[in-house]
Design a protein around this motif. Structure first.
Motif: not given
Length: 124
Positions: A52-60
């Motif tokens: 989830a943090f990897a996906t969030i980081s990519q969106a950010l």
């Protein structure tokens, strides 16, 4: 600056009519994000949180922000027993940032999901 929609490419975004993230001025709103990647999800809550943090980081990143810009995090957990392991992962990412945090115990939409993470960031 006009509002910009950011997609992760998930077909569910089209079905449910949402964006992975919305950039509105300096604000970045990242939708609740699970541990799914390429249609697969790990069994452990720790691996789900990390994904989830990897996906969030990519969106950010696509919005021109980073986890260091996060001002609010919401954790949705399907079992209170998952709080401590997920809190440790949050601490790894947010220890020096310390955004406001709310943790909610609830039912998630897929029984394989153990955690969903939502963040709000303000670009510096």
């Amino acid at each position: 600056m006009p509002r910009r929609l950011i997609s992760s490419g998930s077909p569910f975004e089209e079905v449910a009519g949402y964006s992975r993230a919305v950039l509105d001025g300096q604000w970045v709103f990242v939708a609740g994000t699970s541990g799914f990647a390429n249609g697969q999800i790990a069994e452990s809550v720790e691996e789900q949180a990390e994904q989830a943090f990897a996906t969030i980081s990519q969106a950010l990143d696509e919005a021109g922000a980073t986890l260091a810009d996060v001002v609010r995090v919401r954790l949705y957990l399907c079992d209170a027993a998952y709080f401590e392991p997920v809190a440790k992962i949050c601490g790894k990412y947010f220890k020096g940032i310390r955004p406001a945090n709310t943790s909610i115990i609830c039912t998630l939409v897929d029984p394989r999901m153990k955690v969903e993470i939502e963040v709000t960031a303000r670009k510096a």
